[in-house]
Design an enzyme around this catalytic site. Sequence first.
Site, PDB file in Angstrom:
ATOM      1  N   GLU A 176       0.810  -1.214   0.000  1.00 14.08           N
ATOM      2  CA  GLU A 176       0.000   0.000   0.000  1.00 14.08           C
ATOM      3  C   GLU A 176       0.848   1.271   0.000  1.00 14.08           C
ATOM      4  OE1 GLU A 176      -3.687   0.061   0.153  1.00 14.08           O
ATOM      5  OE2 GLU A 176      -3.253  -1.921  -0.655  1.00 14.08           O
ATOM      6  N   HIS A 252      -5.059   1.792   6.980  1.00 18.94           N
ATOM      7  CA  HIS A 252      -3.643   2.063   6.750  1.00 18.94           C
ATOM      8  C   HIS A 252      -3.027   2.593   8.037  1.00 18.94           C
ATOM      9  CE1 HIS A 252      -4.604   2.724   2.231  1.00 18.94           C
ATOM     10  NE2 HIS A 252      -3.995   1.569   2.374  1.00 18.94           N
ATOM     11  N   CYS A 370      -3.069  11.642   3.334  1.00 20.05           N
ATOM     12  CA  CYS A 370      -3.334  10.756   2.192  1.00 20.05           C
ATOM     13  C   CYS A 370      -3.003  11.439   0.874  1.00 20.05           C
ATOM     14  CB  CYS A 370      -4.802  10.336   2.176  1.00 20.05           C
ATOM     15  SG  CYS A 370      -5.237   9.013   3.317  1.00 20.05           S
TER      16      CYS A 370
END
Length: 446
Positions: A176, A252, A370
Amino acid sequence: MGKHAVEANFDGLVGPTHNYAGLSWGNVASKSNVHSVSNPREAALQGLAKMKLLADRGYVQGILPPHERPHIPTLRSLGFSGTDTQVLERAAKTSPSILAAVSSASSMWTANAATVSPSADTSDHRVHFTPANLSAKFHRSIEHTVTGRALKAIFADEGYFTHHPALPSVSHFGDEGAANHTRLCGRYGEPGVELFVFGQVAFNEQAPAPKKYPARQTLEASEAIARLHGLKSENVVFAQQNPAAIDSGVFHNDVIAVGNGSTLFYHDMAFLDEEKVLADIRSRLTGAELEAVRVSADEVPLEDAVASYLFNSQLLNTPDGMLLAVPGECREVASVSRYLDELVKAGGPITAVEVFDVKQSMRNGGGPACLRLRVVLDDDELKAMHRGVLLTDPLYDRLTTWVEAHYRDQLSQEDLGDPMLLEEVRKALDELTGILGLGSIYDFQL
Protein backbone atom coordinates in the site's frame (compact mmCIF):
# COMPACT_ATOMS: atom_id res chain seq x y z
CA MET A 1 27.62 14.89 8.19
CA GLY A 2 25.14 14.15 5.43
CA LYS A 3 24.19 16.45 2.57
CA HIS A 4 21.63 19.19 2.97
CA ALA A 5 18.24 17.80 2.00
CA VAL A 6 14.56 18.71 2.13
CA GLU A 7 11.42 16.64 2.37
CA ALA A 8 9.27 17.52 -0.63
CA ASN A 9 5.55 16.85 -0.63
CA PHE A 10 4.02 15.64 -3.89
CA ASP A 11 0.26 16.01 -3.68
CA GLY A 12 -2.11 14.21 -5.97
CA LEU A 13 -4.29 16.49 -8.06
CA VAL A 14 -7.89 15.36 -7.62
CA GLY A 15 -9.24 13.83 -10.83
CA PRO A 16 -12.27 14.96 -12.90
CA THR A 17 -14.21 11.80 -11.95
CA HIS A 18 -13.97 12.36 -8.18
CA ASN A 19 -17.03 10.46 -6.97
CA TYR A 20 -18.42 8.59 -3.99
CA ALA A 21 -18.70 4.94 -4.98
CA GLY A 22 -17.81 3.50 -1.57
CA LEU A 23 -15.32 1.07 -3.09
CA SER A 24 -13.07 0.43 -0.07
CA TRP A 25 -14.34 -2.14 2.40
CA GLY A 26 -12.68 -1.26 5.69
CA ASN A 27 -12.61 2.48 4.99
CA VAL A 28 -15.46 3.73 7.19
CA ALA A 29 -15.57 7.26 5.77
CA SER A 30 -15.67 5.99 2.20
CA LYS A 31 -18.57 3.66 2.95
CA SER A 32 -20.58 6.22 4.90
CA ASN A 33 -20.88 8.58 1.92
CA VAL A 34 -21.56 6.01 -0.79
CA HIS A 35 -23.58 7.27 -3.76
CA SER A 36 -23.65 10.90 -2.57
CA VAL A 37 -23.26 13.52 -5.29
CA SER A 38 -19.66 14.76 -5.38
CA ASN A 39 -18.15 18.03 -6.52
CA PRO A 40 -14.95 17.29 -8.48
CA ARG A 41 -14.23 20.98 -9.09
CA GLU A 42 -14.41 21.85 -5.40
CA ALA A 43 -12.32 18.81 -4.47
CA ALA A 44 -9.55 19.76 -6.90
CA LEU A 45 -9.56 23.40 -5.82
CA GLN A 46 -9.43 22.38 -2.14
CA GLY A 47 -6.41 20.23 -2.88
CA LEU A 48 -4.70 23.01 -4.80
CA ALA A 49 -5.42 25.49 -2.00
CA LYS A 50 -3.73 23.14 0.49
CA MET A 51 -0.68 22.85 -1.79
CA LYS A 52 -0.54 26.62 -2.30
CA LEU A 53 -0.65 27.32 1.43
CA LEU A 54 2.34 25.07 2.03
CA ALA A 55 4.26 26.34 -1.00
CA ASP A 56 3.73 29.91 0.18
CA ARG A 57 5.38 28.98 3.47
CA GLY A 58 8.48 27.77 1.70
CA TYR A 59 7.90 24.03 1.62
CA VAL A 60 8.88 22.22 -1.57
CA GLN A 61 5.50 21.28 -3.02
CA GLY A 62 5.10 19.13 -6.10
CA ILE A 63 2.12 17.82 -8.04
CA LEU A 64 1.32 14.31 -9.24
CA PRO A 65 -1.27 14.19 -12.05
CA PRO A 66 -4.58 12.34 -11.80
CA HIS A 67 -5.17 9.16 -13.77
CA GLU A 68 -7.38 8.71 -16.80
CA ARG A 69 -10.81 7.63 -15.59
CA PRO A 70 -12.98 5.89 -16.70
CA HIS A 71 -10.14 3.59 -17.76
CA ILE A 72 -11.22 2.10 -21.07
CA PRO A 73 -8.21 -0.28 -21.44
CA THR A 74 -9.23 -2.03 -18.22
CA LEU A 75 -12.81 -2.41 -19.46
CA ARG A 76 -11.49 -3.88 -22.72
CA SER A 77 -9.35 -6.34 -20.78
CA LEU A 78 -12.54 -7.49 -19.05
CA GLY A 79 -14.32 -8.28 -22.31
CA PHE A 80 -16.16 -5.06 -23.17
CA SER A 81 -15.69 -4.34 -26.87
CA GLY A 82 -16.47 -1.86 -29.61
CA THR A 83 -15.61 1.81 -29.86
CA ASP A 84 -14.64 3.60 -26.68
CA THR A 85 -18.19 4.96 -26.44
CA GLN A 86 -19.68 1.50 -26.92
CA VAL A 87 -17.35 0.02 -24.30
CA LEU A 88 -18.46 2.67 -21.85
CA GLU A 89 -22.16 2.29 -22.60
CA ARG A 90 -22.05 -1.52 -22.35
CA ALA A 91 -20.25 -1.39 -19.02
CA ALA A 92 -22.75 1.16 -17.69
CA LYS A 93 -25.68 -1.00 -18.77
CA THR A 94 -24.49 -4.45 -17.67
CA SER A 95 -21.82 -3.87 -15.00
CA PRO A 96 -22.22 -0.51 -13.25
CA SER A 97 -20.11 -1.71 -10.31
CA ILE A 98 -17.17 -2.40 -12.61
CA LEU A 99 -17.65 0.97 -14.29
CA ALA A 100 -17.57 2.64 -10.87
CA ALA A 101 -14.30 0.86 -10.08
CA VAL A 102 -12.57 1.97 -13.28
CA SER A 103 -13.87 5.52 -12.74
CA SER A 104 -12.41 5.94 -9.26
CA ALA A 105 -10.30 9.05 -8.67
CA SER A 106 -8.47 7.36 -5.79
CA SER A 107 -5.06 8.16 -7.28
CA MET A 108 -5.52 11.54 -5.58
CA TRP A 109 -4.27 9.84 -2.41
CA THR A 110 -0.63 9.70 -3.36
CA ALA A 111 0.42 8.40 0.04
CA ASN A 112 -0.53 5.12 -1.62
CA ALA A 113 1.33 5.85 -4.84
CA ALA A 114 4.72 4.40 -3.94
CA THR A 115 7.34 3.73 -1.30
CA VAL A 116 10.29 6.11 -1.53
CA SER A 117 13.71 5.65 0.07
CA PRO A 118 16.10 8.64 0.05
CA SER A 119 19.67 8.35 -1.15
CA ALA A 120 21.03 8.67 2.39
CA ASP A 121 19.50 5.26 3.20
CA THR A 122 20.15 3.24 0.04
CA SER A 123 23.22 1.17 -0.85
CA ASP A 124 23.73 2.87 -4.23
CA HIS A 125 23.03 6.35 -2.83
CA ARG A 126 20.21 7.00 -5.25
CA VAL A 127 16.56 7.75 -4.47
CA HIS A 128 14.49 4.57 -4.96
CA PHE A 129 10.84 4.41 -5.99
CA THR A 130 8.53 1.37 -5.98
CA PRO A 131 4.94 2.01 -7.08
CA ALA A 132 2.45 0.25 -4.80
CA ASN A 133 0.57 -2.66 -6.37
CA LEU A 134 -2.51 -1.88 -4.21
CA SER A 135 -3.65 -5.44 -4.86
CA ALA A 136 -6.20 -5.42 -2.03
CA LYS A 137 -8.65 -3.32 -4.07
CA PHE A 138 -9.40 -3.81 -7.76
CA HIS A 139 -10.08 -0.11 -8.37
CA ARG A 140 -6.63 0.77 -7.01
CA SER A 141 -4.72 -2.20 -8.43
CA ILE A 142 -4.95 -0.63 -11.90
CA GLU A 143 -3.02 2.48 -10.84
CA HIS A 144 0.62 1.41 -10.60
CA THR A 145 1.40 1.43 -14.33
CA VAL A 146 0.56 5.10 -14.86
CA THR A 147 1.92 6.02 -11.42
CA GLY A 148 5.22 4.48 -12.48
CA ARG A 149 5.22 6.44 -15.75
CA ALA A 150 4.54 9.71 -13.92
CA LEU A 151 7.29 9.11 -11.37
CA LYS A 152 9.77 8.21 -14.12
CA ALA A 153 8.85 11.37 -16.05
CA ILE A 154 9.43 13.52 -12.97
CA PHE A 155 12.49 11.70 -11.63
CA ALA A 156 14.12 10.71 -14.91
CA ASP A 157 17.85 11.13 -14.27
CA GLU A 158 19.22 7.62 -13.70
CA GLY A 159 22.28 9.08 -12.04
CA TYR A 160 20.11 10.08 -9.11
CA PHE A 161 16.91 8.02 -9.28
CA THR A 162 16.10 4.30 -9.45
CA HIS A 163 12.66 2.99 -10.37
CA HIS A 164 11.37 -0.51 -9.59
CA PRO A 165 8.23 -2.14 -10.97
CA ALA A 166 5.40 -2.83 -8.56
CA LEU A 167 5.56 -6.08 -6.60
CA PRO A 168 3.57 -9.09 -7.90
CA SER A 169 -0.13 -8.25 -7.64
CA VAL A 170 -1.14 -11.07 -5.34
CA SER A 171 -2.32 -10.97 -1.74
CA HIS A 172 0.94 -12.42 -0.39
CA PHE A 173 2.74 -9.26 -1.54
CA GLY A 174 0.00 -6.70 -0.95
CA ASP A 175 1.69 -3.29 -0.88
CA GLU A 176 0.00 0.00 0.00
CA GLY A 177 2.98 2.30 -0.44
CA ALA A 178 3.89 5.12 1.91
CA ALA A 179 0.55 4.85 3.73
CA ASN A 180 2.25 2.07 5.69
CA HIS A 181 5.76 3.51 5.66
CA THR A 182 7.40 6.45 7.37
CA ARG A 183 10.94 7.61 7.94
CA LEU A 184 12.47 8.93 11.14
CA CYS A 185 15.79 10.75 11.20
CA GLY A 186 17.91 13.43 12.80
CA ARG A 187 18.36 15.38 9.57
CA TYR A 188 16.78 14.57 6.21
CA GLY A 189 20.14 14.23 4.47
CA GLU A 190 21.54 11.75 7.01
CA PRO A 191 20.77 8.00 7.26
CA GLY A 192 17.43 7.42 8.95
CA VAL A 193 15.18 4.64 10.18
CA GLU A 194 12.57 3.43 7.70
CA LEU A 195 9.52 2.14 9.55
CA PHE A 196 7.50 -0.39 7.57
CA VAL A 197 4.14 -1.24 9.14
CA PHE A 198 2.33 -4.39 8.03
CA GLY A 199 -1.06 -5.89 8.80
CA GLN A 200 -0.32 -9.56 8.46
CA VAL A 201 2.31 -12.19 7.74
CA ALA A 202 1.03 -13.78 4.55
CA PHE A 203 3.02 -16.99 4.71
CA ASN A 204 2.12 -17.70 8.34
CA GLU A 205 -1.57 -18.41 8.82
CA GLN A 206 -1.06 -18.70 12.57
CA ALA A 207 0.23 -15.14 12.94
CA PRO A 208 -2.10 -12.48 14.41
CA ALA A 209 -4.38 -10.92 11.82
CA PRO A 210 -7.58 -8.83 11.77
CA LYS A 211 -10.88 -10.70 11.71
CA LYS A 212 -13.38 -8.18 10.33
CA TYR A 213 -11.50 -6.15 7.72
CA PRO A 214 -8.63 -7.24 5.46
CA ALA A 215 -5.00 -6.42 6.23
CA ARG A 216 -3.78 -4.76 3.07
CA GLN A 217 -0.03 -4.67 3.72
CA THR A 218 2.02 -7.84 4.27
CA LEU A 219 5.35 -8.28 6.00
CA GLU A 220 6.60 -10.04 2.90
CA ALA A 221 5.88 -6.99 0.72
CA SER A 222 7.63 -4.65 3.15
CA GLU A 223 10.69 -6.90 3.30
CA ALA A 224 10.82 -7.11 -0.50
CA ILE A 225 10.82 -3.33 -0.87
CA ALA A 226 13.57 -2.98 1.73
CA ARG A 227 15.66 -5.44 -0.31
CA LEU A 228 14.91 -3.72 -3.63
CA HIS A 229 15.87 -0.35 -2.18
CA GLY A 230 19.15 -1.66 -0.79
CA LEU A 231 18.34 -0.76 2.81
CA LYS A 232 20.59 -2.01 5.60
CA SER A 233 18.94 -4.06 8.33
CA GLU A 234 20.18 -1.63 10.95
CA ASN A 235 18.19 1.14 9.24
CA VAL A 236 14.88 -0.71 9.01
CA VAL A 237 12.13 -1.57 11.49
CA PHE A 238 9.23 -3.86 10.60
CA ALA A 239 6.25 -3.36 12.89
CA GLN A 240 2.88 -5.07 12.92
CA GLN A 241 -0.18 -2.89 13.05
CA ASN A 242 -2.64 -3.76 15.81
CA PRO A 243 -5.26 -6.08 14.26
CA ALA A 244 -7.92 -4.58 16.53
CA ALA A 245 -7.21 -1.17 15.02
CA ILE A 246 -7.63 -2.51 11.48
CA ASP A 247 -10.96 -4.02 12.51
CA SER A 248 -11.98 -0.57 13.81
CA GLY A 249 -11.44 1.06 10.40
CA VAL A 250 -7.70 1.82 10.52
CA PHE A 251 -7.08 0.41 7.06
CA HIS A 252 -3.64 2.06 6.75
CA ASN A 253 -1.06 2.91 9.38
CA ASP A 254 -1.23 6.59 8.42
CA VAL A 255 -4.75 6.66 9.87
CA ILE A 256 -3.27 6.02 13.33
CA ALA A 257 0.35 7.23 13.25
CA VAL A 258 2.50 9.85 11.54
CA GLY A 259 6.20 10.60 11.83
CA ASN A 260 8.56 13.37 10.80
CA GLY A 261 12.17 13.95 11.74
CA SER A 262 12.66 12.30 15.11
CA THR A 263 9.00 12.65 16.14
CA LEU A 264 6.49 9.80 16.04
CA PHE A 265 2.90 10.86 16.77
CA TYR A 266 0.72 7.80 17.32
CA HIS A 267 -2.29 6.30 19.09
CA ASP A 268 -1.70 3.67 21.75
CA MET A 269 -3.64 1.19 19.58
CA ALA A 270 -1.32 1.68 16.59
CA PHE A 271 1.07 -1.23 17.04
CA LEU A 272 0.70 -4.83 18.15
CA ASP A 273 3.85 -4.59 20.28
CA GLU A 274 4.27 -0.90 21.04
CA GLU A 275 7.22 -1.21 23.42
CA LYS A 276 9.27 -3.31 20.99
CA VAL A 277 8.56 -0.96 18.09
CA LEU A 278 9.75 2.06 20.08
CA ALA A 279 12.81 0.20 21.37
CA ASP A 280 13.75 -0.92 17.85
CA ILE A 281 13.48 2.64 16.53
CA ARG A 282 15.50 4.08 19.40
CA SER A 283 18.28 1.53 18.92
CA ARG A 284 18.61 2.42 15.22
CA LEU A 285 18.02 6.17 15.20
CA THR A 286 21.23 8.20 15.02
CA GLY A 287 21.75 11.93 15.31
CA ALA A 288 18.65 12.48 17.44
CA GLU A 289 16.57 10.99 20.24
CA LEU A 290 13.16 9.59 19.35
CA GLU A 291 10.36 11.88 20.54
CA ALA A 292 7.35 9.60 20.89
CA VAL A 293 4.08 11.52 21.25
CA ARG A 294 1.61 8.90 22.45
CA VAL A 295 -2.13 9.50 22.46
CA SER A 296 -4.03 7.19 24.79
CA ALA A 297 -7.51 5.81 24.21
CA ASP A 298 -8.57 7.65 27.36
CA GLU A 299 -7.62 10.94 25.72
CA VAL A 300 -8.94 10.12 22.24
CA PRO A 301 -11.04 6.95 21.80
CA LEU A 302 -10.02 4.98 18.71
CA GLU A 303 -13.36 5.59 17.01
CA ASP A 304 -12.86 9.36 17.43
CA ALA A 305 -9.37 9.10 15.95
CA VAL A 306 -10.83 7.32 12.93
CA ALA A 307 -13.79 9.71 12.57
CA SER A 308 -11.59 12.81 12.72
CA TYR A 309 -8.49 11.46 10.94
CA LEU A 310 -6.38 13.05 13.67
CA PHE A 311 -3.32 11.04 12.68
CA ASN A 312 -3.89 11.35 8.93
CA SER A 313 -2.32 14.77 9.30
CA GLN A 314 0.92 16.28 8.08
CA LEU A 315 3.79 16.90 10.47
CA LEU A 316 5.85 19.77 9.08
CA ASN A 317 9.04 21.42 10.31
CA THR A 318 8.87 25.10 11.23
CA PRO A 319 11.50 27.37 12.84
CA ASP A 320 9.55 27.10 16.10
CA GLY A 321 8.89 23.36 16.24
CA MET A 322 6.55 21.11 14.31
CA LEU A 323 3.25 22.10 12.77
CA LEU A 324 0.47 19.51 12.74
CA ALA A 325 -1.76 20.15 9.71
CA VAL A 326 -5.12 18.53 10.47
CA PRO A 327 -8.41 18.17 8.57
CA GLY A 328 -11.30 20.38 9.68
CA GLU A 329 -13.09 17.35 11.10
CA CYS A 330 -10.61 17.35 13.99
CA ARG A 331 -12.35 20.44 15.37
CA GLU A 332 -15.77 18.78 15.02
CA VAL A 333 -14.96 15.84 17.33
CA ALA A 334 -14.90 17.04 20.94
CA SER A 335 -12.25 14.68 22.34
CA VAL A 336 -9.89 15.40 19.43
CA SER A 337 -10.33 19.17 19.55
CA ARG A 338 -9.71 19.15 23.30
CA TYR A 339 -6.62 16.98 22.86
CA LEU A 340 -5.15 19.29 20.21
CA ASP A 341 -5.49 22.30 22.49
CA GLU A 342 -3.67 20.42 25.25
CA LEU A 343 -1.02 19.13 22.83
CA VAL A 344 0.13 22.63 21.89
CA LYS A 345 0.33 23.64 25.57
CA ALA A 346 2.32 20.52 26.52
CA GLY A 347 5.69 21.89 25.43
CA GLY A 348 6.56 18.88 23.24
CA PRO A 349 7.87 18.75 19.68
CA ILE A 350 4.47 19.66 18.18
CA THR A 351 4.08 23.38 18.81
CA ALA A 352 1.27 24.41 16.47
CA VAL A 353 -1.92 22.99 14.94
CA GLU A 354 -3.54 24.30 11.79
CA VAL A 355 -6.80 23.22 10.17
CA PHE A 356 -7.04 22.43 6.45
CA ASP A 357 -10.32 22.19 4.56
CA VAL A 358 -10.18 18.96 2.55
CA LYS A 359 -13.81 17.97 3.10
CA GLN A 360 -14.32 16.51 -0.38
CA SER A 361 -11.36 14.19 0.17
CA MET A 362 -12.41 13.37 3.74
CA ARG A 363 -15.89 12.32 2.61
CA ASN A 364 -14.21 9.72 0.42
CA GLY A 365 -11.90 8.53 3.21
CA GLY A 366 -8.66 10.52 2.94
CA GLY A 367 -7.17 13.37 4.98
CA PRO A 368 -4.21 15.72 4.40
CA ALA A 369 -1.60 12.96 4.76
CA CYS A 370 -3.33 10.76 2.19
CA LEU A 371 -3.00 13.51 -0.38
CA ARG A 372 0.80 13.63 -0.40
CA LEU A 373 3.81 11.47 -1.16
CA ARG A 374 6.94 12.47 0.75
CA VAL A 375 10.23 12.50 -1.18
CA VAL A 376 13.49 13.46 0.53
CA LEU A 377 15.83 15.13 -1.95
CA ASP A 378 19.28 16.64 -1.52
CA ASP A 379 20.18 19.80 -3.41
CA ASP A 380 21.58 17.97 -6.45
CA GLU A 381 18.57 15.65 -6.67
CA LEU A 382 16.20 18.59 -6.44
CA LYS A 383 17.99 20.20 -9.38
CA ALA A 384 17.98 16.93 -11.33
CA MET A 385 14.23 16.27 -11.09
CA HIS A 386 11.71 17.70 -13.58
CA ARG A 387 10.84 20.99 -11.96
CA GLY A 388 7.75 21.70 -14.05
CA VAL A 389 5.63 19.93 -11.44
CA LEU A 390 6.79 22.13 -8.54
CA LEU A 391 4.09 24.55 -7.47
CA THR A 392 4.75 28.23 -8.14
CA ASP A 393 2.33 31.16 -8.20
CA PRO A 394 2.03 31.07 -12.01
CA LEU A 395 1.50 27.28 -12.02
CA TYR A 396 -1.14 27.57 -9.31
CA ASP A 397 -2.99 30.18 -11.36
CA ARG A 398 -2.79 28.02 -14.50
CA LEU A 399 -4.02 24.92 -12.69
CA THR A 400 -6.87 26.79 -11.02
CA THR A 401 -7.99 28.08 -14.40
CA TRP A 402 -7.58 24.59 -15.85
CA VAL A 403 -9.75 23.00 -13.14
CA GLU A 404 -12.46 25.63 -13.50
CA ALA A 405 -12.52 25.08 -17.27
CA HIS A 406 -12.63 21.29 -17.28
CA TYR A 407 -14.16 19.95 -14.06
CA ARG A 408 -17.84 19.46 -13.31
CA ASP A 409 -19.31 20.81 -10.10
CA GLN A 410 -21.61 17.80 -9.66
CA LEU A 411 -21.03 14.14 -10.40
CA SER A 412 -23.27 11.19 -9.60
CA GLN A 413 -22.81 7.49 -10.22
CA GLU A 414 -25.14 7.71 -13.23
CA ASP A 415 -22.85 10.30 -14.86
CA LEU A 416 -19.95 7.83 -15.08
CA GLY A 417 -21.44 6.22 -18.18
CA ASP A 418 -21.72 9.54 -20.03
CA PRO A 419 -19.47 9.42 -23.14
CA MET A 420 -19.10 13.19 -22.87
CA LEU A 421 -17.41 12.76 -19.48
CA LEU A 422 -14.74 10.52 -21.02
CA GLU A 423 -14.17 13.10 -23.75
CA GLU A 424 -13.93 15.89 -21.15
CA VAL A 425 -11.43 13.91 -19.06
CA ARG A 426 -9.13 13.12 -21.97
CA LYS A 427 -9.16 16.70 -23.22
CA ALA A 428 -8.33 17.94 -19.73
CA LEU A 429 -5.53 15.45 -19.10
CA ASP A 430 -3.96 16.03 -22.51
CA GLU A 431 -3.81 19.73 -21.67
CA LEU A 432 -2.49 18.99 -18.17
CA THR A 433 0.51 16.97 -19.36
CA GLY A 434 1.41 19.96 -21.51
CA ILE A 435 1.10 22.36 -18.57
CA LEU A 436 3.26 20.14 -16.37
CA GLY A 437 5.68 19.17 -19.17
CA LEU A 438 5.34 15.44 -18.52
CA GLY A 439 5.09 14.17 -22.08
CA SER A 440 2.83 11.21 -22.87
CA ILE A 441 1.99 9.18 -19.75
CA TYR A 442 -1.64 8.18 -20.37
CA ASP A 443 -2.78 5.19 -22.41
CA PHE A 444 -4.88 7.38 -24.75
CA GLN A 445 -1.73 9.41 -25.51
CA LEU A 446 0.50 6.45 -26.40
